[in-house]
Design a protein around this motif. Structure first.
Motif, PDB file in Angstrom:
ATOM      1  N   ILE A 144      41.227  54.869  47.310  1.00 32.98           N
ATOM      2  CA  ILE A 144      39.785  54.709  47.121  1.00 32.98           C
ATOM      3  C   ILE A 144      39.023  55.321  48.296  1.00 32.98           C
ATOM      4  CG2 ILE A 144      37.921  52.999  46.960  1.00 32.98           C
ATOM      5  CD1 ILE A 144      39.919  51.210  45.435  1.00 32.98           C
ATOM      6  N   PHE A 167      28.413  47.939  37.936  1.00 34.19           N
ATOM      7  CA  PHE A 167      29.660  47.335  37.484  1.00 34.19           C
ATOM      8  C   PHE A 167      29.516  45.811  37.395  1.00 34.19           C
ATOM      9  CE2 PHE A 167      34.057  45.775  38.186  1.00 34.19           C
ATOM     10  CZ  PHE A 167      34.650  46.353  37.071  1.00 34.19           C
ATOM     11  N   TRP A 189      32.035  55.138  39.276  1.00 37.99           N
ATOM     12  CA  TRP A 189      33.492  54.965  39.389  1.00 37.99           C
ATOM     13  C   TRP A 189      33.861  54.302  40.713  1.00 37.99           C
ATOM     14  CZ3 TRP A 189      37.289  59.583  38.059  1.00 37.99           C
ATOM     15  CH2 TRP A 189      38.509  59.040  37.608  1.00 37.99           C
ATOM     16  N   ALA A 238      32.800  50.614  40.789  1.00 36.34           N
ATOM     17  CA  ALA A 238      33.723  49.752  40.055  1.00 36.34           C
ATOM     18  C   ALA A 238      35.011  49.538  40.843  1.00 36.34           C
ATOM     19  CB  ALA A 238      34.032  50.367  38.691  1.00 36.34           C
ATOM     20  N   LEU A 239      35.536  50.610  41.426  1.00 38.77           N
ATOM     21  CA  LEU A 239      36.785  50.490  42.188  1.00 38.77           C
ATOM     22  C   LEU A 239      36.610  49.584  43.401  1.00 38.77           C
ATOM     23  CD1 LEU A 239      38.030  54.196  42.038  1.00 38.77           C
ATOM     24  CD2 LEU A 239      39.058  52.220  40.893  1.00 38.77           C
ATOM     25  N   LEU A 276      36.431  45.910  42.226  1.00 37.27           N
ATOM     26  CA  LEU A 276      37.745  45.442  41.819  1.00 37.27           C
ATOM     27  C   LEU A 276      38.677  45.291  43.019  1.00 37.27           C
ATOM     28  CD1 LEU A 276      39.574  44.578  39.557  1.00 37.27           C
ATOM     29  CD2 LEU A 276      40.094  46.973  39.073  1.00 37.27           C
ATOM     30  N   LEU A 288      43.887  48.273  39.040  1.00 35.45           N
ATOM     31  CA  LEU A 288      43.217  48.882  40.187  1.00 35.45           C
ATOM     32  C   LEU A 288      43.999  50.078  40.702  1.00 35.45           C
ATOM     33  CD1 LEU A 288      41.111  48.861  42.516  1.00 35.45           C
ATOM     34  CD2 LEU A 288      42.653  47.302  43.722  1.00 35.45           C
ATOM     35  N   ALA A 317      43.703  53.050  38.205  1.00 35.79           N
ATOM     36  CA  ALA A 317      42.400  53.704  38.207  1.00 35.79           C
ATOM     37  C   ALA A 317      42.156  54.447  39.516  1.00 35.79           C
ATOM     38  CB  ALA A 317      41.301  52.663  37.969  1.00 35.79           C
ATOM     39  N   SER A 318      42.553  53.862  40.636  1.00 37.73           N
ATOM     40  CA  SER A 318      42.327  54.532  41.929  1.00 37.73           C
ATOM     41  C   SER A 318      43.201  55.771  42.069  1.00 37.73           C
ATOM     42  CB  SER A 318      42.588  53.563  43.074  1.00 37.73           C
ATOM     43  OG  SER A 318      43.902  53.053  43.030  1.00 37.73           O
ATOM     44  N   ALA A 339      41.493  58.481  40.024  1.00 35.73           N
ATOM     45  CA  ALA A 339      40.288  58.932  40.720  1.00 35.73           C
ATOM     46  C   ALA A 339      40.646  59.858  41.877  1.00 35.73           C
ATOM     47  CB  ALA A 339      39.505  57.726  41.220  1.00 35.73           C
ATOM     48  N   PRO A 371      37.274  50.288  35.036  1.00 36.74           N
ATOM     49  CA  PRO A 371      37.409  51.392  36.006  1.00 36.74           C
ATOM     50  C   PRO A 371      38.253  52.564  35.511  1.00 36.74           C
ATOM     51  CG  PRO A 371      37.623  49.283  37.120  1.00 36.74           C
ATOM     52  CD  PRO A 371      37.593  48.986  35.648  1.00 36.74           C
ATOM     53  N   ILE A 394      35.878  54.532  32.901  1.00 38.64           N
ATOM     54  CA  ILE A 394      34.532  54.982  33.258  1.00 38.64           C
ATOM     55  C   ILE A 394      34.328  56.489  33.095  1.00 38.64           C
ATOM     56  CG2 ILE A 394      33.075  55.384  35.310  1.00 38.64           C
ATOM     57  CD1 ILE A 394      33.413  52.453  35.987  1.00 38.64           C
TER      58      ILE A 394
END
Length: 815
Positions: free
Chosen positions: A342, A367, A477, A480-481, A484, A506, A509-510, A513, A574, A577
């Motif tokens: 992140i 979020f 994004w 949200a990360l 979370l 998490l 999604a991270s 990203a 997340p 998104i």
């Protein structure tokens, strides 16, 4: 590419939920001719049909037949079988501080001898009693039959290294009475080293291992390595430890024993109802229970040593394909990796894509807006459906197959709507008005609701913080990360086992990203396609895993608070998104999201007003009450609303039923109508004093399944004893206390207290007998849309007595 970008969010949602549905399916039951060393639901169903033919509560005539069947089956398998008679006690609970249950239990113990009789034994536990009016094919005939099938499979192989004890407890339903008697006072308990318990709360769905003891890391590893298609996660175990729900396994934990607790919980309309028949039981659920329990029991029985105490693990199954388990410090490693990803994503977004810190802050607010909107929508749905009483609860439960998809579709519509507004920067006023209306509606249904009003206020504040200006995909994004990540860190610190449901989405999604930002800015179409594919695959996997978790959780607690499903939508957001923001660019996207929200709300409304039918019946209850002290008789129903059948039954004497309280039996108003006084057996009640001891003795009449003593003293009594043994039964001056004795001894029940000061006590004795009294007018058959509950179609006998005494004078018995 354009089509995928516009529809990708829907493709991932539908595909992910379809995979989740496949993961939740039960396996095909193996037939009776399956290999001898395997678990066969086809073989186990023979016992389910024999045991679950009729209701068999503790103390009933039918449970004697079930007991004989179990002893015959265990003996036929070559097990060493005997009955362990005892007295089980359920102490007063917080929600009923002056009510205690006791039972004369007859636990059945069947032992498969191991080669080393001195080694700690494996205990396989299930209970063979049911509630009144339910044949209990799932709860717990399925567990009992599974235990017998496990015994048969073990017997087909070489002798185990240690004893395997099969404990069939009596009196579980009125308060875990058989388990309390075994683990508190049975000397055989000292031989037990580990416990496997099998239960059910419904008669369908995958079996899950939902509870362990503390320091069960090695035992969990054994389960992960041996169980076939395991289903478990550490959040369920962590939450269950903090819930008031109990099973027989509770007493094993109190005794300091390690173990695993299994159950399946779908189709709860068949939980404690007449619908729980062998034909209604999902045989795949029984197969899945055995597929998980048998390998674990076999591994424990044949191991050179039982698993030692080891630190607890964080764990979860992956779509029922296998179990991933790691130590608590592993959870921090996952969080560290997610945090680093992140930070990298944020650095690239700020330096390469020109994202402003304020935009990330607005993404955080957006979020949180999504989260509060989702919770508010489902919380209101729960208030509108209304499950304040058991009758209403089961009516809605009958529509569960509509309720779950309705809640899910509503969530999709609400969450997509919020993301679209966030991407476009519009809708402040609309959300303010809608939130105010929804929050107010929560208090219009069922009284003042601070939760609904609080959520509505939060939605309004967050809407004004996050909307009004478009937020880019990177701001949303990252926002949200970051939210979370904060939630996961908090959960990891306070409830490590619960972090699994947050950490995995998490990390996924991270990771995506970070990958997208790492290759961001490239004009290579092949790389763009690859990144879109990666986003879609990860989003689909996240939705699938969360969908599986969410459906099981909703089955457990969703009817009490539907908003629990919002948690899983929030955790999935997340990963979705970037796809949702692509969809937001489509001109008609708000209409699609709105249609989804309306469709979900429509399904929920249908679930709330859905009518009953032969396959989804509603509850009904009508009993005969004979008040011998008053010389009166009544037809009664404690249900909040009378159905047409109950109205006919209660109007036996031509009088319409009316709501009235009838203490000490019914403290709150129930439906009552006078009926003909019929001859019933009378219990013998005596009240006297011996020195400073107040003695209350009751001899049950023949056939009594339950005998209850209720007393209201004029002063607090001390040192309660039951049949001479100390008992926890608090008393308060002027308030009723209650002792329910299940399967009462024909020789009688004696309750005694120390009462040195002058005083008075009122006593009521209540008996429950199966069936209507002889001479009762014909009872019409229940229509297909109704099913009996509680003490329906039983005879309740009530008698009363009282005694006054002086401080230094012994009194005589008086009825």
């Amino acid at each position: 590419m354009k089509t995928i970008r516009l529809l990708g969010v829907w493709i991932c949602l539908l595909l992910g939920l379809a995979i989740a549905n496949l993961a939740l399916r039960t396996p095909a039951p193996l037939p009776a001719n399956a290999p001898a060393d395997q678990f066969s639901a086809g073989r186990a169903m023979v016992d389910v049909r024999a045991i679950g033919a009729k209701p068999h509560p503790i103390g009933s005539a039918e449970i004697v037949r079930v007991r004989d069947h179990l002893m015959g089956r265990a003996s036929g398998l070559g097990l060493d079988v005997f009955v362990r008679a005892g007295e089980g006690v359920r102490d007063a609970a917080k929600w009923s501080p002056r009510a205690t249950a006791v039972g004369a239990v007859q636990n059945i113990v069947a032992t498969l001898a191991g080669t080393d009789p001195q080694a700690p034994a494996v205990l396989v536990m299930s209970h063979y009693d049911t509630v009144h009016n339910s044949p209990g094919a799932a709860d717990d005939s399925a567990g009992v039959a599974a235990a017998l099938e496990i015994a048969r499979a073990l017997k087909a192989g070489p002798p185990p290294a240690r004893d395997v004890i099969f404990l069939f407890t009596d009196g579980e339903e009125p308060g875990l009475l058989g388990a309390e008697a075994f683990f508190a006072r049975d000397p055989l308990r000292e031989h037990v080293g580990v416990v496997i318990n099998m239960e059910a709360r419904g008669d369908a769905g995958r079996a899950a291992m939902f509870q362990t003891g503390t320091d069960s890391g090695d035992l969990l590893r054994l389960y992960a390595g041996t169980a076939h298609q395991p289903t478990a996660n550490s959040l369920a175990a962590a939450v269950y430890q903090r819930m008031p729900n109990d099973t027989d396994f509770t007493h094993a934990l109190r005794a300091g024993l390690p173990g695993l607790n299994f159950a399946f919980i779908d189709d709860q309309l068949a939980y404690h109802t007449p619908l729980a028949t062998p034909d209604h039981l999902n045989q795949g659920s029984l197969q899945n229970l055995g597929d998980q329990a048998l390998p674990v029991v076999r591994a424990l029985a044949n191991g050179a040593a039982l698993p030692a105490k080891a630190p607890d693990l964080i764990y979860s199954d992956v779509l029922a394909l296998g179990l991933v388990a790691y130590p608590v410090w592993g959870g921090w490693v996952i969080l560290g990796l997610a945090g680093a990803l992140i930070v990298f994503t944020g650095f690239r977004a700020l330096t390469t894509f020109g994202v402003k810190p304020l935009e990330i802050l607005r993404g955080i607010a957006g979020f949180l807006l999504l989260a509060t909107s989702a919770v508010l929508a489902l919380h209101l749905a729960g208030r509108l459906i209304g499950i304040a009483d058991q009758q209403r609860y089961y009516a809605v439960l009958g529509q569960f197959n509509v309720l779950l998809p309705g809640a899910g579709i509503l969530l999709i519509g609400v969450c997509l709507s919020v993301l679209i507004l966030q991407a476009r920067g519009t809708g402040r006023m609309w959300i303010t008005v809608i939130a105010a209306l929804l929050g107010g509606a929560c208090s219009l249904v069922g009284g003042f609701d601070p939760v609904g009003l609080g959520m509505a206020g939060a939605v309004i504040v967050l809407a004004w913080l996050s909307l009004g200006r478009a937020v880019g995909v990177w701001g949303a994004w990252l926002g949200a990360l970051l939210v979370l990540l904060a939630l996961t860190i908090t959960t990891q610190a306070l409830l490590p086992g619960g972090s699994v449901m947050l950490a995995w989405p998490l990390l996924a999604a991270s990771l995506v990203a970070a990958l997208v930002t790492a290759v961001g800015g490239t004009r290579d179409r092949r790389v763009a396609w690859l990144m879109t594919l990666v986003v879609c695959l990860v989003a689909t996997a996240v939705v699938a895993q969360l969908g599986s978790w969410g459906a099981w959780t909703f089955a457990g607690v969703g009817l009490m608070e539907p908003a629990v499903l919002a948690v899983f939508a929030i955790l999935a957001a997340p990963a979705l998104i970037p796809l949702a923001f692509d969809f937001a660019a489509y001109r008609w996207s708000p209409i699609f999201a709105g249609v989804a929200a309306v469709a979900g709300a429509g399904l929920l409304i249908h679930a709330g007003i859905g009518d009953s039918g032969p396959t989804r019946p509603r509850l009904a209850e009508a009993s005969h009450l004979a008040d011998l002290s008053m010389g009166t008789a009544w037809r009664v129903s404690p249900q909040p609303r009378l159905d047409p059948w109950s109205k006919v039954v209660l109007s036996d004497g031509g009088a319409a039923a009316a709501l009235k309280a009838y203490p000490p039996l019914y403290r709150e108003p129930v439906w009552m109508a006078p009926t003909a006084v019929l001859s019933v057996e009378r219990p013998v009640l005596t009240i006297n004093r011996s020195g400073d001891r107040l003695l209350i003795r009751a001899l049950p009449s023949p056939g009594a399944e339950v005998l209850t003593l209720r007393l209201r003293p004029s002063l607090a009594l001390s040192e309660p004893r039951l049949n001479g043994r100390p008992l926890v039964l608090p008393t308060t001056a002027g308030e009723w206390s209650s002792l329910s004795y299940h399967a009462p001894d024909p020789n009688g029940v004696t309750l005694s207290f120390t009462a040195k000061a002058a005083g008075k006590v009122e006593v009521a004795v209540v008996e429950i007998h199966d069936g209507w009294p002889r001479g009762a007018s014909a009872i019409p058959a229940k229509p297909a849309g109704l099913m009996a509950t509680g003490y329906s179609d039983k005879t309740i006998v009530l008698d009363r007595g009282a005694l006054s005494w002086e401080a230094s004078v012994e009194g005589d018995g008086e009825r």
